[in-house]
Motif scaffolding. Structure first.
Motif, PDB file in Angstrom:
ATOM      1  N   LYS A 199      51.764   7.889 -21.552  1.00  0.00           N
ATOM      2  CA  LYS A 199      51.371   8.376 -22.885  1.00  0.00           C
ATOM      3  C   LYS A 199      51.055   9.863 -22.845  1.00  0.00           C
ATOM      4  CE  LYS A 199      51.761   4.406 -24.848  1.00  0.00           C
ATOM      5  NZ  LYS A 199      52.838   4.126 -25.774  1.00  0.00           N
ATOM      6  N   LEU A 200      50.397  10.316 -21.771  1.00  0.00           N
ATOM      7  CA  LEU A 200      50.103  11.734 -21.622  1.00  0.00           C
ATOM      8  C   LEU A 200      51.400  12.537 -21.536  1.00  0.00           C
ATOM      9  CD1 LEU A 200      48.155  14.096 -21.150  1.00  0.00           C
ATOM     10  CD2 LEU A 200      48.233  13.523 -18.713  1.00  0.00           C
ATOM     11  N   ARG A 201      52.344  12.051 -20.752  1.00  0.00           N
ATOM     12  CA  ARG A 201      53.630  12.731 -20.601  1.00  0.00           C
ATOM     13  C   ARG A 201      54.371  12.796 -21.938  1.00  0.00           C
ATOM     14  NH1 ARG A 201      54.526  11.297 -15.956  1.00  0.00           N
ATOM     15  NH2 ARG A 201      54.992   9.132 -16.352  1.00  0.00           N
ATOM     16  N   MET A 202      54.347  11.696 -22.684  1.00  0.00           N
ATOM     17  CA  MET A 202      55.011  11.676 -23.993  1.00  0.00           C
ATOM     18  C   MET A 202      54.377  12.699 -24.939  1.00  0.00           C
ATOM     19  SD  MET A 202      55.589   7.551 -24.531  1.00  0.00           S
ATOM     20  CE  MET A 202      55.499   7.698 -26.284  1.00  0.00           C
ATOM     21  N   LEU A 203      53.050  12.729 -24.970  1.00  0.00           N
ATOM     22  CA  LEU A 203      52.348  13.665 -25.847  1.00  0.00           C
ATOM     23  C   LEU A 203      52.660  15.108 -25.460  1.00  0.00           C
ATOM     24  CD1 LEU A 203      50.251  14.301 -28.046  1.00  0.00           C
ATOM     25  CD2 LEU A 203      48.511  14.190 -26.254  1.00  0.00           C
ATOM     26  N   LEU A 204      52.610  15.400 -24.181  1.00  0.00           N
ATOM     27  CA  LEU A 204      52.900  16.768 -23.732  1.00  0.00           C
ATOM     28  C   LEU A 204      54.340  17.166 -24.022  1.00  0.00           C
ATOM     29  CD1 LEU A 204      50.913  16.915 -20.404  1.00  0.00           C
ATOM     30  CD2 LEU A 204      50.383  18.054 -22.554  1.00  0.00           C
ATOM     31  N   ASN A 205      55.274  16.234 -23.870  1.00  0.00           N
ATOM     32  CA  ASN A 205      56.675  16.534 -24.187  1.00  0.00           C
ATOM     33  C   ASN A 205      56.823  16.911 -25.653  1.00  0.00           C
ATOM     34  OD1 ASN A 205      57.465  16.065 -21.567  1.00  0.00           O
ATOM     35  ND2 ASN A 205      58.217  14.000 -21.966  1.00  0.00           N
ATOM     36  N   ILE A 206      56.073  16.237 -26.507  1.00  0.00           N
ATOM     37  CA  ILE A 206      56.124  16.546 -27.942  1.00  0.00           C
ATOM     38  C   ILE A 206      55.475  17.894 -28.212  1.00  0.00           C
ATOM     39  CG2 ILE A 206      55.238  15.865 -30.213  1.00  0.00           C
ATOM     40  CD1 ILE A 206      55.562  12.909 -29.214  1.00  0.00           C
ATOM     41  N   LEU A 207      54.274  18.107 -27.655  1.00  0.00           N
ATOM     42  CA  LEU A 207      53.556  19.360 -27.895  1.00  0.00           C
ATOM     43  C   LEU A 207      54.286  20.573 -27.337  1.00  0.00           C
ATOM     44  CD1 LEU A 207      49.875  18.261 -27.146  1.00  0.00           C
ATOM     45  CD2 LEU A 207      50.920  18.663 -29.381  1.00  0.00           C
ATOM     46  N   LEU A 208      54.906  20.401 -26.189  1.00  0.00           N
ATOM     47  CA  LEU A 208      55.626  21.513 -25.551  1.00  0.00           C
ATOM     48  C   LEU A 208      57.066  21.637 -26.040  1.00  0.00           C
ATOM     49  CD1 LEU A 208      54.328  20.957 -21.918  1.00  0.00           C
ATOM     50  CD2 LEU A 208      53.577  22.709 -23.544  1.00  0.00           C
ATOM     51  N   LYS A 209      57.466  20.729 -26.918  1.00  0.00           N
ATOM     52  CA  LYS A 209      58.822  20.713 -27.483  1.00  0.00           C
ATOM     53  C   LYS A 209      59.878  20.742 -26.377  1.00  0.00           C
ATOM     54  CE  LYS A 209      57.280  22.854 -31.705  1.00  0.00           C
ATOM     55  NZ  LYS A 209      57.434  23.921 -32.680  1.00  0.00           N
ATOM     56  N   LYS A 210      59.663  19.915 -25.387  1.00  0.00           N
ATOM     57  CA  LYS A 210      60.530  19.899 -24.208  1.00  0.00           C
ATOM     58  C   LYS A 210      61.994  19.633 -24.569  1.00  0.00           C
ATOM     59  CE  LYS A 210      61.347  17.106 -20.119  1.00  0.00           C
ATOM     60  NZ  LYS A 210      60.875  15.942 -19.375  1.00  0.00           N
ATOM     61  N   ASN A 211      62.246  18.581 -25.331  1.00  0.00           N
ATOM     62  CA  ASN A 211      63.633  18.229 -25.658  1.00  0.00           C
ATOM     63  C   ASN A 211      64.310  19.300 -26.507  1.00  0.00           C
ATOM     64  OD1 ASN A 211      63.473  15.874 -24.202  1.00  0.00           O
ATOM     65  ND2 ASN A 211      62.860  14.638 -25.952  1.00  0.00           N
ATOM     66  N   GLU A 212      63.542  19.892 -27.438  1.00  0.00           N
ATOM     67  CA  GLU A 212      64.107  20.953 -28.270  1.00  0.00           C
ATOM     68  C   GLU A 212      64.461  22.174 -27.421  1.00  0.00           C
ATOM     69  OE1 GLU A 212      61.501  21.861 -31.564  1.00  0.00           O
ATOM     70  OE2 GLU A 212      61.088  19.726 -31.857  1.00  0.00           O
ATOM     71  N   ARG A 213      63.576  22.521 -26.487  1.00  0.00           N
ATOM     72  CA  ARG A 213      63.827  23.668 -25.614  1.00  0.00           C
ATOM     73  C   ARG A 213      65.054  23.433 -24.738  1.00  0.00           C
ATOM     74  NH1 ARG A 213      58.472  24.186 -22.562  1.00  0.00           N
ATOM     75  NH2 ARG A 213      59.603  25.761 -21.392  1.00  0.00           N
ATOM     76  N   ILE A 214      65.177  22.214 -24.207  1.00  0.00           N
ATOM     77  CA  ILE A 214      66.341  21.896 -23.362  1.00  0.00           C
ATOM     78  C   ILE A 214      67.626  21.989 -24.178  1.00  0.00           C
ATOM     79  CG2 ILE A 214      67.493  20.018 -22.118  1.00  0.00           C
ATOM     80  CD1 ILE A 214      64.706  19.184 -21.085  1.00  0.00           C
ATOM     81  N   LYS A 215      67.602  21.437 -25.387  1.00  0.00           N
ATOM     82  CA  LYS A 215      68.800  21.479 -26.240  1.00  0.00           C
ATOM     83  C   LYS A 215      69.171  22.923 -26.575  1.00  0.00           C
ATOM     84  CE  LYS A 215      70.642  19.634 -30.586  1.00  0.00           C
ATOM     85  NZ  LYS A 215      71.518  20.748 -30.790  1.00  0.00           N
ATOM     86  N   THR A 216      68.167  23.743 -26.907  1.00  0.00           N
ATOM     87  CA  THR A 216      68.417  25.148 -27.231  1.00  0.00           C
ATOM     88  C   THR A 216      69.027  25.884 -26.047  1.00  0.00           C
ATOM     89  OG1 THR A 216      66.574  25.152 -28.792  1.00  0.00           O
ATOM     90  CG2 THR A 216      67.334  27.292 -28.015  1.00  0.00           C
ATOM     91  N   VAL A 217      68.458  25.672 -24.867  1.00  0.00           N
ATOM     92  CA  VAL A 217      68.980  26.325 -23.662  1.00  0.00           C
ATOM     93  C   VAL A 217      70.414  25.895 -23.400  1.00  0.00           C
ATOM     94  CG1 VAL A 217      68.768  26.337 -21.140  1.00  0.00           C
ATOM     95  CG2 VAL A 217      66.782  26.785 -22.544  1.00  0.00           C
ATOM     96  N   LYS A 218      70.679  24.610 -23.516  1.00  0.00           N
ATOM     97  CA  LYS A 218      72.050  24.123 -23.284  1.00  0.00           C
ATOM     98  C   LYS A 218      73.029  24.723 -24.284  1.00  0.00           C
ATOM     99  CE  LYS A 218      71.179  19.696 -21.033  1.00  0.00           C
ATOM    100  NZ  LYS A 218      71.317  18.241 -21.150  1.00  0.00           N
ATOM    101  N   ASP A 219      72.631  24.762 -25.561  1.00  0.00           N
ATOM    102  CA  ASP A 219      73.517  25.305 -26.587  1.00  0.00           C
ATOM    103  C   ASP A 219      73.783  26.795 -26.376  1.00  0.00           C
ATOM    104  OD1 ASP A 219      73.649  22.819 -27.753  1.00  0.00           O
ATOM    105  OD2 ASP A 219      72.211  23.269 -29.349  1.00  0.00           O
TER     106      ASP A 219
END
Length: 87
Positions: free
Chosen positions: A30-50
């Motif tokens: 749950k902590l990891r999920m919350l931090l991924n949301i707060l840090l926008k991990k998936n959005e950052r990865i997608k932006t970097v890839k694009d």
């Protein structure tokens, strides 16, 4: 009244134990999920890839994604250990 209390006490203890075990088992996820949301991990990865698709190698993209994942992991480790951030 005392008889009823003694009947419910073991059940209450069992419910409490199950609850605490569930919290301790799932806290890290749950902590990891919350931090991924707060840090926008998936959005950052997608932006970097694009952004890196144009004119970069697959290895460079992979390294950039690894950097993002490592940053998020370090923050999670610091928070879960109770240490303070230092620059």
């Amino acid at each position: 009244m005392h008889f009823q209390h003694s009947l419910y006490e073991p059940k209450a203890r069992k419910i409490n134990t199950v609850y605490l075990n569930g919290v301790s088992l799932h806290f890290g996820n749950k902590l990891r999920m919350l931090l991924n949301i707060l840090l926008k991990k998936n959005e950052r990865i997608k932006t970097v890839k694009d952004e890196m698709k144009k004119g970069t190698t697959e290895m460079e993209v992979s390294d950039a994604v690894k950097d993002i994942v490592e940053q998020c992991s370090r923050i999670k480790t610091v928070i879960s250990s109770g240490r303070r951030f230092s620059s």
